[in-house]
Design an enzyme around this catalytic site. Structure first.
Site, short mmCIF file in Angstrom:
data_model
loop_
_atom_site.label_atom_id
_atom_site.label_comp_id
_atom_site.label_asym_id
_atom_site.label_seq_id
_atom_site.Cartn_x
_atom_site.Cartn_y
_atom_site.Cartn_z
N ARG A 92 52.74 31.92 -1.80
CA ARG A 92 53.26 30.75 -2.52
C ARG A 92 54.33 31.26 -3.49
O ARG A 92 54.22 32.36 -4.03
CB ARG A 92 52.11 30.09 -3.28
CG ARG A 92 52.50 28.88 -4.08
CD ARG A 92 51.27 28.37 -4.83
NE ARG A 92 51.59 27.21 -5.66
CZ ARG A 92 50.78 26.74 -6.58
NH1 ARG A 92 49.61 27.31 -6.79
NH2 ARG A 92 51.12 25.68 -7.29
N HIS A 93 55.34 30.46 -3.72
CA HIS A 93 56.40 30.82 -4.67
C HIS A 93 55.81 31.12 -6.05
O HIS A 93 54.67 30.76 -6.36
CB HIS A 93 57.41 29.67 -4.78
CG HIS A 93 56.77 28.39 -5.22
ND1 HIS A 93 56.41 28.13 -6.52
CD2 HIS A 93 56.40 27.30 -4.51
CE1 HIS A 93 55.86 26.94 -6.61
NE2 HIS A 93 55.83 26.41 -5.38
N TRP A 152 57.35 22.96 -13.34
CA TRP A 152 56.40 21.88 -13.08
C TRP A 152 54.99 22.44 -12.89
O TRP A 152 54.02 21.77 -13.24
CB TRP A 152 56.83 21.05 -11.88
CG TRP A 152 57.90 20.05 -12.21
CD1 TRP A 152 58.83 20.14 -13.21
CD2 TRP A 152 58.15 18.83 -11.54
NE1 TRP A 152 59.64 19.04 -13.20
CE2 TRP A 152 59.25 18.21 -12.16
CE3 TRP A 152 57.57 18.19 -10.46
CZ2 TRP A 152 59.77 17.00 -11.75
CZ3 TRP A 152 58.09 16.98 -10.04
CH2 TRP A 152 59.17 16.39 -10.69
N ASN A 153 54.83 23.63 -12.34
CA ASN A 153 53.50 24.23 -12.26
C ASN A 153 52.95 24.42 -13.67
O ASN A 153 51.79 24.11 -13.94
CB ASN A 153 53.52 25.60 -11.57
CG ASN A 153 53.89 25.58 -10.12
OD1 ASN A 153 54.50 26.53 -9.63
ND2 ASN A 153 53.54 24.53 -9.38
N GLY A 202 56.41 18.25 -5.01
CA GLY A 202 56.64 18.35 -3.58
C GLY A 202 58.05 18.84 -3.31
O GLY A 202 58.33 20.02 -3.31
N GLU A 216 57.80 21.84 1.18
CA GLU A 216 56.53 21.29 0.70
C GLU A 216 56.34 19.87 1.21
O GLU A 216 57.29 19.17 1.58
CB GLU A 216 56.49 21.32 -0.83
CG GLU A 216 55.23 20.77 -1.47
CD GLU A 216 53.93 21.48 -1.11
OE1 GLU A 216 53.55 21.46 0.08
OE2 GLU A 216 53.29 22.03 -2.01
N TYR A 230 55.18 14.07 -1.39
CA TYR A 230 54.09 13.40 -2.10
C TYR A 230 54.44 11.98 -2.55
O TYR A 230 53.63 11.32 -3.21
CB TYR A 230 53.63 14.23 -3.30
CG TYR A 230 53.00 15.54 -2.88
CD1 TYR A 230 51.83 15.56 -2.12
CD2 TYR A 230 53.58 16.76 -3.22
CE1 TYR A 230 51.25 16.75 -1.73
CE2 TYR A 230 52.99 17.95 -2.83
CZ TYR A 230 51.83 17.95 -2.09
OH TYR A 230 51.27 19.13 -1.70
N ARG A 266 54.31 19.88 11.79
CA ARG A 266 55.51 20.70 11.70
C ARG A 266 55.20 22.17 11.45
O ARG A 266 55.89 23.05 11.96
CB ARG A 266 56.50 20.13 10.69
CG ARG A 266 56.11 20.13 9.25
CD ARG A 266 57.27 19.53 8.42
NE ARG A 266 56.87 18.99 7.17
CZ ARG A 266 56.78 19.69 6.04
NH1 ARG A 266 57.05 20.96 6.03
NH2 ARG A 266 56.41 19.08 4.92
#
Length: 179
Positions: A7-8, A13-14, A21, A84, A87, A123
């Site tokens: 994961r990045h 925002w985290n 998203g 991502e 959302y 996908r």
């Protein structure tokens, strides 16, 4: 083929505990350090990455570049399928929003204005099938997002709905799989 998934690094925002998203937010300095540290760990452990495939969002691309800088600059490509999950109306909301959490338990239900986990799996599984047809001696690192990591994990491991709901790969955490 050996496949690593990360994961990045941490984003703004985290850090604010927001649902993120497709909003193209930046890494924090902590996120950049997480990416460099993961690259250093891979180098220290002698993991040879032949190529990196990243989501097109800048937080993933920057993470990929920072990791690559620590491990000898393997080629980096971008694949739209790693973007991502969409959302919809929950984009930017608190991650503990009751509506978001309720929708997260509905795998075949689209987030209002977004996509379902089933659509995301479609996908991502096509990407994995494509990778499976490649060189069996190659080692690839995918740099993507938490929702993507959650679904990728289901390709390789059976998980209950409850474990799927709670699965979270930490920023710059690492999963290892065989294709």
């Amino acid at each position: 083929m050996k496949l690593y998934v990360t994961r990045h690094g941490e984003t703004t925002w985290n850090a604010a505990n927001k649902v993120c998203g497709r909003t193209d937010v930046d890494l924090t300095e902590k996120g950049r350090e997480q990416a460099r540290a993961l690259g250093e760990k891979l180098r220290r452990e002698g993991v040879k990455i032949d190529r990196i495939v990243a989501s097109p969002l800048k937080r993933a691309v920057e993470t990929a570049r920072l990791i690559a800088g620590q491990i000898g600059e393997p080629p980096i490509s971008v694949d739209e399928r790693l973007i991502e999950q969409e959302y919809g109306v929950y984009e930017g909301k608190d991650r503990k929003d009751p509506g978001f959490l309720a929708n997260k338990r509905q795998f075949a239900f689209r987030y209002p204005g977004g996509e379902s986990m089933m659509q995301l799996a479609h996908r991502l599984y096509s990407l994995l099938e494509e990778l499976r047809e490649g060189d069996p001696e190659e080692t690839v690192l995918l740099v993507c997002h938490n929702g993507v990591c959650r679904v990728l994990n289901t390709y390789f491991r059976d998980v209950t709905n409850e474990k799927f709901f709670h699965y979270e790969l930490p920023n710059c955490g690492l999963e290892e799989y065989w294709l």
